[in-house]
Design a protein around this motif. Structure first.
Motif, PDB file in Angstrom:
ATOM      1  N   THR A 186       0.729  -1.076   0.004  1.00 48.40           N
ATOM      2  CA  THR A 186       0.002   0.055   0.154  1.00 48.40           C
ATOM      3  C   THR A 186       0.754   1.232   0.213  1.00 48.40           C
ATOM      4  N   ASN A 220      -0.922   6.425   3.416  1.00 52.40           N
ATOM      5  CA  ASN A 220      -2.329   6.712   3.747  1.00 52.40           C
ATOM      6  C   ASN A 220      -3.356   5.866   2.933  1.00 52.40           C
ATOM      7  N   GLN A 221      -2.879   4.887   2.338  1.00 54.69           N
ATOM      8  CA  GLN A 221      -3.964   3.856   1.650  1.00 54.69           C
ATOM      9  C   GLN A 221      -4.215   2.496   2.684  1.00 54.69           C
ATOM     10  N   ARG A 222      -5.211   2.152   2.486  1.00 59.29           N
ATOM     11  CA  ARG A 222      -5.719   0.940   3.111  1.00 59.29           C
ATOM     12  C   ARG A 222      -6.334  -0.059   2.037  1.00 59.29           C
ATOM     13  N   ASN A 230      -2.307  -1.673   6.272  1.00 56.83           N
ATOM     14  CA  ASN A 230      -2.400  -0.066   6.805  1.00 56.83           C
ATOM     15  C   ASN A 230      -1.465   0.388   5.443  1.00 56.83           C
ATOM     16  N   GLY A 231      -1.464   1.838   5.896  1.00 54.98           N
ATOM     17  CA  GLY A 231      -0.625   2.600   4.721  1.00 54.98           C
ATOM     18  C   GLY A 231       0.789   2.001   4.847  1.00 54.98           C
ATOM     19  N   ASN A 232       1.476   2.162   3.804  1.00 60.38           N
ATOM     20  CA  ASN A 232       3.086   1.990   3.685  1.00 60.38           C
ATOM     21  C   ASN A 232       3.365   0.553   4.254  1.00 60.38           C
ATOM     22  N   TYR A 244       1.209   8.442   8.270  1.00 57.20           N
ATOM     23  CA  TYR A 244       0.067   8.689   7.351  1.00 57.20           C
ATOM     24  C   TYR A 244       0.294   9.941   6.701  1.00 57.20           C
ATOM     25  N   ASP A 268      -7.770  10.152   7.297  1.00 55.02           N
ATOM     26  CA  ASP A 268      -7.637  10.632   5.895  1.00 55.02           C
ATOM     27  C   ASP A 268      -7.148  12.036   5.732  1.00 55.02           C
TER      28      ASP A 268
END
Length: 294
Positions: free
Chosen positions: A115, A118-120, A134-136, A243, A267
């Protein structure tokens, strides 16, 4: 032999409790108008379940930010230094940040699933286990006839394991985490895996884990929320760094222990910094790939 997970769309989130928390975020954002309050009242009155969720969210919000440190800050504002950071120091920090960011992206290049910031992402493995990244975060999958193993190469993942006689094992760079009919999250850290167990059974190495008391709050990221209740500012900012792009530095080490409470929208990570400025009397200076809190 590696089995590729089948991608599935993330189901819509209809939890009234989360909707009620969303309303609290809006109403306490400082931008809510009369129309927002009227719509909130209509939402509360739409059913007994809505009213109950609203009461619970209001009670939670009322408890947040009532720590002794918060009360002290409201009565005695923090002193603020007006000196600017030397340009050479700021440039050095930014160059180190750029190099660190590039190195942190390396696991993404070798993973099956990853990901962005800040991407899920939610997907289903071949055995039926549901995974939310979760993000990263980066994950590789390797199933065999006798073992289900995934390697969390970076970041954090939530696992809802499917019933299967084969062990389900997560390798996060330290002791292996094994879950049985469990809902649990694993975060990869330099010091070893951090595990939050919500349901079922899990063990870290040889140690059997107990259910995590604040599991719902610590896995709220999957619902797009960050929840803190009396967390030190240093920990809050370290969490927030995951995030948003760039680093966050505290110029005064004494601020690191400041207790922070609140429910924040994942977000909009910079909105959290703005809230900290308003609620706790802080100042945030923004530079390329760097935010300085003082």
């Amino acid at each position: 032999m590696t089995e590729r997970p089948a991608m599935t769309p993330r189901p819509p989130h209809n939890d009234l409790c989360d909707d009620a928390l969303d309303w609290q975020v809006v109403l306490h954002s400082g931008n809510a108008g009369a129309d927002d309050h009227e719509r909130y009242q209509r939402w509360c009155a739409s059913s007994p379940a809505h009213a109950r969720a609203a009461r619970e969210a209001e009670a939670l919000w009322g408890d947040l930010g009532q720590t002794q440190a918060a009360r002290t800050l409201h009565t005695k504002p923090l002193s603020r230094s007006r000196r600017r950071w030397p340009r050479a120091l700021a440039a050095s920090i930014m160059m180190a940040t750029i190099a660190c960011t590039g190195w942190q992206q390396a696991p993404m290049w070798f993973s099956d699933y990853h990901t962005a910031m800040n991407q899920r992402q939610t997907f289903t493995l071949a055995d039926g286990t549901r995974v939310t990244l979760n993000g990263n975060s980066a994950l590789s999958v390797s199933f065999s006839d006798t073992r289900r193993e995934v390697v969390l190469q970076a970041g954090e993942a939530l696992f809802d394991t499917a019933s299967d006689p084969r062990p389900f094992v997560v390798d996060a760079g330290g002791e292996p985490v094994e879950g049985r009919h469990a809902l649990f999250s694993v975060r990869r850290q330099a010091s070893g895996a951090e595990v939050v167990l919500t349901r079922g059974e899990a063990q870290l190495g040889e140690r059997q884990l107990s259910l995590t008391p604040d599991a719902e709050a610590r896995t709220a990221w999957q619902r797009g929320k960050l929840i803190f209740n009396g967390k030190p500012l240093g920990q809050v900012l370290a969490e927030l760094e995951r995030y948003r792009h760039g680093r966050i530095f505290i110029s005064d080490a004494r601020l690191a222990g400041l207790e922070v409470s609140g429910v924040f929208d994942l977000d909009q990570p910079d909105a959290l910094l703005r809230t900290l400025e308003q609620r706790y009397g802080l100042t945030v200076t923004y530079l390329p790939l760097l935010a300085v809190v003082r």
